[in-house]
Design a protein around this motif. Structure first.
Motif, mmCIF file in Angstrom:
data_model
loop_
_atom_site.group_PDB
_atom_site.id
_atom_site.type_symbol
_atom_site.label_atom_id
_atom_site.label_comp_id
_atom_site.label_asym_id
_atom_site.label_seq_id
_atom_site.Cartn_x
_atom_site.Cartn_y
_atom_site.Cartn_z
ATOM 1 N N LEU A 38 -0.346 -7.246 -3.777
ATOM 2 C CA LEU A 38 0.541 -6.777 -2.760
ATOM 3 C C LEU A 38 0.482 -5.190 -2.447
ATOM 4 C CD1 LEU A 38 3.844 -8.568 -2.966
ATOM 5 C CD2 LEU A 38 2.429 -8.783 -1.140
ATOM 6 N N HIS A 39 0.579 -4.986 -1.308
ATOM 7 C CA HIS A 39 0.462 -3.442 -0.904
ATOM 8 C C HIS A 39 1.796 -2.832 -1.202
ATOM 9 C CE1 HIS A 39 -3.478 -3.652 0.535
ATOM 10 N NE2 HIS A 39 -2.901 -4.859 1.800
ATOM 11 N N ARG A 40 2.030 -1.654 -2.036
ATOM 12 C CA ARG A 40 3.110 -1.202 -2.242
ATOM 13 C C ARG A 40 3.343 0.226 -1.639
ATOM 14 N NH1 ARG A 40 2.531 -5.235 -6.105
ATOM 15 N NH2 ARG A 40 4.586 -6.166 -6.520
ATOM 16 N N VAL A 41 4.668 0.592 -1.482
ATOM 17 C CA VAL A 41 4.574 2.093 -0.844
ATOM 18 C C VAL A 41 6.005 2.495 -1.544
ATOM 19 C CG1 VAL A 41 5.820 1.379 1.053
ATOM 20 C CG2 VAL A 41 4.979 3.600 1.069
ATOM 21 N N SER A 83 0.472 -0.868 13.134
ATOM 22 C CA SER A 83 -0.842 -0.341 12.365
ATOM 23 C C SER A 83 -2.137 -1.440 12.584
ATOM 24 C CB SER A 83 -0.541 -0.281 10.812
ATOM 25 O OG SER A 83 -1.581 -0.039 10.159
ATOM 26 N N GLU A 127 7.431 -4.233 5.174
ATOM 27 C CA GLU A 127 6.672 -3.770 6.437
ATOM 28 C C GLU A 127 5.407 -4.784 6.622
ATOM 29 O OE1 GLU A 127 3.628 0.058 7.160
ATOM 30 O OE2 GLU A 127 5.479 0.310 6.323
ATOM 31 N N ASP A 171 -2.403 -9.695 3.273
ATOM 32 C CA ASP A 171 -2.918 -8.600 3.995
ATOM 33 C C ASP A 171 -1.975 -8.071 5.054
ATOM 34 O OD1 ASP A 171 -5.496 -9.333 2.909
ATOM 35 O OD2 ASP A 171 -5.797 -10.912 4.180
ATOM 36 N N THR A 211 3.580 -5.047 3.189
ATOM 37 C CA THR A 211 3.719 -3.965 2.377
ATOM 38 C C THR A 211 5.070 -3.804 1.736
ATOM 39 O OG1 THR A 211 1.922 -2.715 3.421
ATOM 40 C CG2 THR A 211 3.380 -1.263 2.020
ATOM 41 N N LYS A 227 7.963 -0.402 -4.069
ATOM 42 C CA LYS A 227 7.540 -0.140 -5.503
ATOM 43 C C LYS A 227 8.862 -0.765 -6.208
ATOM 44 C CE LYS A 227 4.453 3.750 -5.930
ATOM 45 N NZ LYS A 227 4.185 4.974 -6.110
#
Length: 433
Positions: free
Chosen positions: A146-149, A174, A260, A357, A360, A363
Motif C-alpha cells: 500500500l502507498h502511505r503518506v 492524480s 486517498e 494501485d 493511498t 501511516k
C-alpha cells in the motif's frame, strides 16, 4: 614251536576246558566293564558273609555310567523341526490367501486399510491450514504494498479524540502511473499534479448507523496559514496534512484515518468485482468525461464508473455530483464485500491489486482497516454538509457554513445519530434512489 599267541577263543579259562565252556558252548572271555550291557549286578555273599541288604545305612554302590565310544566325539546338533502340518489345520499355519493375478508372485502385500482414516484426516487438516494461512499471508503481502503518506500529524491546538471513528476520504485527479493509452481510454486529460474534487467523511458513530458525509469542494472555510478559501484549495496548497487540519478545525471532529483514491487503478477496482450496477433516472451524456449512458439499470465497468463520479453535467453541478459519488461509493463497497467476490479468489485478488494501485492511506493505516470500513459502509446514511446557501467570495461562488453546519457537526463530534432535519439530499440526481 609256534610262539604266536592263540586266538582269544582258544585261550584256556582258568581251571576250565581249553575249547569250550559248560554245555559244550564256545568260551568267550568276559567283556570289559565299559562294554558290559547296562544291567543291575546281583550281589552274591560269600560263605559265612552277612547279606548287605540287611546292614544298617546300606546303599547300593553308585558308579558313573561310561560314554559309549561312538558318542564320545559327537556334538549336539540343532533341535529337530516340529512336525509339518498343512495350512489351515489345527496347530498349523493360517490358511494362505488366494493368489492375486494383479500382484506378481513374491511381492509384498499391500498395507492394511486401517491407516486410511488417519491419512484422510491429515489431508483435511492440511487443507484447513492452507485455507486459514493463505488469506492471512496475502493480506500482509498486499498491506506491505500500500502507498502511505504522513497525513495525520500532530499540530498545536489539534482537536482531541472524539467518540466514534472518522475517516477522511479524498478523491483526486492524480494521473500518476497512467500511460497515454490509459489517459485516452479514461478521458482524464493530461493535467499534471493532483487536485481534489471529492471530499467525504466516513463516520462510524458509537450509536446509530454509519454515515457517509459529502463536504462540498466549494465550502468556504478558514484554512490554517492561508486565510478563508474554498476547502479543496487546502489540498492544493498543503497536501493531505493541511486538508486534514482544515477539516478538523472547522468541523471539530477528530480524523482517525485517511484514504486517498486517484484515477490510476480506480477502473481496476470496479472491473475486478465484475462492475457495479446503477440505475439512472435519465440518460447521461458528458463528452468531457467520456460518458454516454442510457436510462435505466445497468452494470458500469471501470471506465464508465470513473466518468460517472467525475461528471458535473447537472443543473446543480457539484451538489449533484457528490450525491452520485456517495451512492456509487456505497454500491462499490457493498459489491466488494459480497459473497460473490469474497469467495472468488480471482475477483478478490484482482480487487486487492486495484486497491494497491488506486489507494493511498495514512501511516499507521492497514489493509484490514480498509476491509473493516468497507463492511461498515455497505448501507450507510448518506448526506451533504448543510450550509446557509451561496455567497460570492474572493474565490467566486461559494457555499457559506452557518448555524445548521455547527449543529450538524456537534452531533457528529459527540458520536451520536444526527437528526433527520439536519440531513440534506440534493434533488434531481441522475442516479435513482
Amino acid at each position: 614251536m609256534n610262539d604266536q599267541p592263540e586266538p582269544p577263543m582258544m585261550r584256556r579259562p582258568p581251571g576250565g576246558q581249553p575249547n569250550g565252556g559248560p554245555g559244550g558252548q564256545p568260551y568267550r572271555p568276559p567283556l570289559a566293564w565299559s562294554e558290559e550291557p547296562q544291567q543291575r549286578r546281583r550281589y552274591t555273599p560269600q560263605p559265612g558273609q552277612e547279606p548287605l541288604q540287611g546292614r544298617p545305612g546300606y546303599a547300593p554302590r553308585q558308579q558313573p555310567q561310561p560314554i559309549p565310544p561312538q558318542d564320545r566325539h559327537r556334538r549336539p546338533g540343532p533341535a529337530a523341526p516340529p512336525p509339518h502340518r498343512p495350512h489351515g489345520e489345527p496347530g498349523g499355519p493360517p490358511p494362505r490367501r488366494p493368489h492375486d493375478p494383479r500382484r506378481p508372485a513374491g511381492a509384498t502385500p499391500p498395507p492394511k486399510r486401517r491407516r486410511r482414516p488417519r491419512r484422510v484426516l491429515r489431508i483435511i487438516l492440511v487443507i484447513v491450514l492452507l485455507l486459514l494461512i493463505t488469506p492471512v499471508a496475502l493480506m500482509f503481502y498486499y498491506d506491505a504494498k500500500l502507498h502511505r503518506v504522513d497525513a495525520l500529524t500532530n499540530y498545536a491546538g489539534r482537536v482531541g479524540d472524539t467518540p466514534g471513528t472518522t475517516w477522511l476520504v479524498v478523491g483526486t485527479d492524480s494521473r500518476a502511473d497512467l500511460s497515454q493509452e490509459d489517459k485516452d481510454k479514461l478521458a482524464t486529460g493530461d493535467s499534471d499534479g493532483a487536485r481534489t474534487d471529492t471530499i467525504m467523511l466516513a463516520h462510524i458513530p458509537t450509536s446509530g448507523k454509519p454515515m457517509l458525509i459529502s463536504v462540498p469542494r466549494d465550502l468556504y472555510v478558514p484554512i490554517p496559514g492561508q486565510g478563508s478559501h474554498k476547502v479543496n484549495s487546502a489540498f492544493n496548497a498543503g497536501g493531505p496534512q493541511l486538508l486534514v487540519q482544515t477539516v478538523e478545525q472547522f468541523s471539530g471532529v477528530h480524523i482517525d484515518h485517511y484514504i486517498e483514491i486517484g484515477f490510476g487503478g480506480f477502473d481496476k477496482l470496479v472491473d475486478a468485482v465484475g462492475g457495479v450496477e446503477m440505475c439512472l433516472d435519465k440518460p447521461l451524456r458528458d463528452p468531457k468525461a467520456g460518458l454516454r449512458l442510457p436510462k435505466g439499470c445497468q452494470t458500469l465497468d471501470g471506465a464508465q464508473a470513473l466518468g460517472l463520479v467525475r461528471t458535473r453535467a447537472f443543473p446543480n453541478a457539484d451538489l449533484e455530483r457528490v450525491v452520485n459519488q456517495r451512492k456509487f461509493f456505497s454500491a462499490l463497497m457493498s459489491k466488494a464485500t459480497s459473497p460473490s467476490v469474497l469467495l472468488n479468489p480471482f475477483k478478490l485478488i484482482g480487487f486487492a491489486n486495484g486497491a494497491v494501485d488506486a489507494v493511498t492511506v495514512a501511516k499507521g493505516d492497514h489493509l484490514w482497516n480498509l476491509a473493516w470500513l468497507a463492511f461498515r459502509l455497505r448501507n450507510p446514511v448518506t448526506t451533504t454538509v448543510p450550509t446557509d446557501g451561496d455567497q460570492v467570495t474572493d474565490d467566486g461562488d461559494s457555499l457559506v457554513p452557518g448555524e445548521t453546519t455547527s449543529k450538524f457537526f456537534e452531533y457528529v463530534s459527540r458520536g451520536v445519530e444526527v437528526p433527520d432535519d439536519l440531513l440534506t439530499a440534493s434533488t434531481g440526481s441522475v442516479i435513482g434512489n
